[in-house]
Write an enzyme that holds these catalytic residues in place. Structure first.
Site, PDB file in Angstrom:
ATOM      1  N   SER A   1      -9.760  -0.550   7.304  1.00  0.00           N
ATOM      2  CA  SER A   1      -9.224  -0.442   5.945  1.00  0.00           C
ATOM      3  C   SER A   1      -8.528  -1.668   5.387  1.00  0.00           C
ATOM      4  CB  SER A   1      -8.270   0.732   5.851  1.00  0.00           C
ATOM      5  OG  SER A   1      -9.005   1.909   5.744  1.00  0.00           O
TER       6      SER A   1
ATOM      7  N   LYS B   1       0.843  -1.198   0.000  1.00  0.00           N
ATOM      8  CA  LYS B   1       0.000   0.000   0.000  1.00  0.00           C
ATOM      9  C   LYS B   1       0.879   1.250   0.000  1.00  0.00           C
ATOM     10  CE  LYS B   1      -3.795   2.084   2.699  1.00  0.00           C
ATOM     11  NZ  LYS B   1      -4.626   1.957   3.913  1.00  0.00           N
TER      12      LYS B   1
ATOM     13  N   SER C   1      -9.611   1.853   3.100  1.00  0.00           N
ATOM     14  CA  SER C   1      -8.772   2.617   2.208  1.00  0.00           C
ATOM     15  C   SER C   1      -7.740   1.776   1.458  1.00  0.00           C
ATOM     16  CB  SER C   1      -8.039   3.692   3.003  1.00  0.00           C
ATOM     17  OG  SER C   1      -7.191   3.083   3.974  1.00  0.00           O
TER      18      SER C   1
HETATM   19  N1  GLN Z   1     -12.943   4.315   6.672  1.00  0.00           N
HETATM   20  C1  GLN Z   1     -12.333   4.713   7.914  1.00  0.00           C
HETATM   21  C2  GLN Z   1     -11.886   6.152   7.812  1.00  0.00           C
HETATM   22  O1  GLN Z   1     -12.128   6.741   6.811  1.00  0.00           O
HETATM   23  C3  GLN Z   1     -11.187   3.806   8.232  1.00  0.00           C
HETATM   24  C4  GLN Z   1     -10.023   4.035   7.387  1.00  0.00           C
HETATM   25  C5  GLN Z   1      -8.843   3.193   7.725  1.00  0.00           C
HETATM   26  O2  GLN Z   1      -8.964   2.158   8.376  1.00  0.00           O
HETATM   27  N2  GLN Z   1      -7.696   3.671   7.322  1.00  0.00           N
HETATM   28  O3  GLN Z   1     -11.324   6.678   8.715  1.00  0.00           O
END
Ligand code: GLN
Length: 480
Positions: free
Chosen positions: A177, A78, A153
């Site tokens: 995410s 990532k 994400s």
């Molecule tokens: N969707 C959540 C956020 O926007 C979690 C994102 C993540 O785990 N990086 O904060």
């Protein structure tokens, strides 16, 4: 033999037997990326030359009798994880062209293990999002239906693994995410206990919640990558100095007598009926395999979303203060220093801007106790819920996401509906647990559904084994 269709574990066997080479497997993956990724868009950067060099070096190690479990295996990373000499953008224009002078701990571990790094995968900007639509570059598409999001994400990593464009991938999970995109893309995603995987070299979003996690097409593959990249690291003060167990050996498939709790608060109104049916069927399967199922309660579940959306933006607003055009990435020259910083910070996209404002507000004098301080107290209640639950059961089973993959564009203008995508994953990050998502079926549109298994602190071996036992009794992961 179609190399791209092999699992990581199968690839390791044929590499070790000399039936193929890492260079051949890497080339096959790179060719597949060229053929597929124009449509899916999972990679931000493809490091083809480096990958082939690493593959050639791995082939030499294999020839010399080295049997390291990830040796010669092409992996995706990532783009929020620092890679020496290779651009690392965190999906943000504010880091466009930034080339880290060092590797993240997990990347050092990958290199030591002899893995091949294919490239850097797309992410919502600074990992803020649940669909990759918040990437400053482009949206990744779900390989099962190109009109839908892959989740986020870490959507690029999940999509790359699902579409056979990497044998496994690293992601990060601050609020879901890894697990949510794993569920949307039909792959396995593990979010280990906070502190299990060093955050050294991981671009910070919300430091008390961030954790690296792993994706694989199978539980064994996801475990192999976790095994190779976990471990104590003194450069991360929150890294846990605990022994690294043999997680692969713990995959026995025996779950007789395992106590599985089903939290009543996780089967809520608004959840997709097909998701509920698939998850309940999966839980029945665990029972058939010898697990004891009982209902439990995590009474503060409803507060997870508001608590997370105070704590995460508060930490983000502090972490993102460092992007000023002076230390990292691009700099836009203005009339004076303040103007330069202002113009450079305008490179943040709408979601980081929203979170910086929310977080700054929650931390400001007069509001600190009322918002941030209260959120911390409720976080403790949520943590205690899990501790109480783990006095009664070994593992918690529930859906990963209330829905399957939604359409691109459907939620992007409504932050609250996007935030709701993580309703089942956030609590874990606020607690000290670990969790994973394993495929457990499809809805009538043919989209994958994920079963979430949550374990107590440092109980990764237990949830991985439960997922392994479940996976062996089905073939959901073999359908792509
Ligand atoms: N969707 C959540 C956020 O926007 C979690 C994102 C993540 O785990 N990086 O904060």
């Amino acid at each position: 033999m179609n190399l791209t269709e092999l699992t990581l574990t199968e690839l390791r066997t044929v590499l070790q037997n000399g039936e193929t080479s890492s260079v051949a497997a890497t080339q096959a993956m790179l060719d597949r990326i060229v053929a597929q990724d124009n449509d899916i868009k999972s990679y931000l950067t493809i490091t083809d030359e480096l990958a082939l060099e690493q593959a050639a070096a791995a082939d030499k190690r294999i020839a010399n009798g080295d049997e390291s479990p990830l040796l010669g295996v092409p992996i995706a990373v990532k783009d929020i994880i620092a890679t020496k000499g290779v651009p690392t953008t965190a999906g943000s224009k504010i880091l466009e062209g930034f080339i880290p002078p060092y590797d993240a701990f997990v990347v050092e571990k990958l290199k030591e293990a002899g893995a091949v790094i294919l490239g850097k995968t797309n992410t919502d900007e600074f990992a803020m999002g649940s669909s990759t639509e918040n990437s400053g570059y482009f949206t990744t598409h779900n390989p099962w239906d190109l009109e839908r999001v892959p989740g986020g994400s870490s959507g690029g990593s999940a999509a790359a693994v699902a579409a056979n464009m990497a044998y496994a991938a690293l992601g990060t999970d601050t609020g879901g995410s890894v697990r949510q995109p794993a569920s949307f893309c039909g792959v396995v995603g593990l979010r280990p206990t906070y502190g299990r995987m060093s955050r050294w070299g991981v671009v910070a979003f919300a430091s008390s919640l961030d954790q690296v996690g792993t994706f694989g097409r199978t539980v064994a593959d996801c475990t192999a990558l976790f095994q190779a990249t976990t471990g104590y690291d003194k450069r991360d003060s929150t890294s846990l100095d605990v022994p690294v167990e043999d997680f692969t050996a713990a995959l026995t498939g025996d779950i007789k007598g395992l106590k599985v709790g089903v939290p009543k608060e996780y089967f809520i109104e608004g959840m997709d009926g097909e998701v509920e049916t698939a998850v309940r069927t999966a839980i029945a399967k665990l029972e058939e395999l010898g697990a004891e199922i009982r209902e439990i309660s995590l009474p503060h579940t409803e507060y997870a979303l508001p608590v997370y959306y105070l704590i995460a933006p508060a930490e983000a607003s502090a972490n993102l203060a460092r992007y000023d055009g002076i230390r990292y990435g691009p700099r836009i020259e203005g009339a004076d220093m303040i103007d330069s910083v202002k113009q450079t910070r305008a490179l943040f996209g709408p979601e980081p801007k929203r979170r910086i404002m929310l977080g700054t507000y929650a931390l400001s004098a007069g509001y600190y106790d009322e918002y941030y301080g209260r959120a911390l107290k409720v976080r403790t209640l949520i943590k205690n819920d899990f501790q109480t639950a783990f006095e009664q059961v070994d593992v918690i089973a529930c859906p990963t996401s209330p829905t399957t993959a939604f359409k691109i564009g459907e939620r992007v203008d409504d932050p609250l509906s996007m935030y709701l995508a993580d309703i089942f994953t956030l609590s874990l990050n606020l607690s000290a647990s670990c969790g994973l998502s394993v495929p457990c079926g499809f809805d009538s549109k043919g989209l994958p559904i994920g079963l979430q298994l949550i374990g107590n602190t440092l109980q990764e071996a237990m949830i991985l084994n439960a997922a392994y036992a479940y996976e062996k009794s089905t073939n959901w992961n073999l359908n792509l």
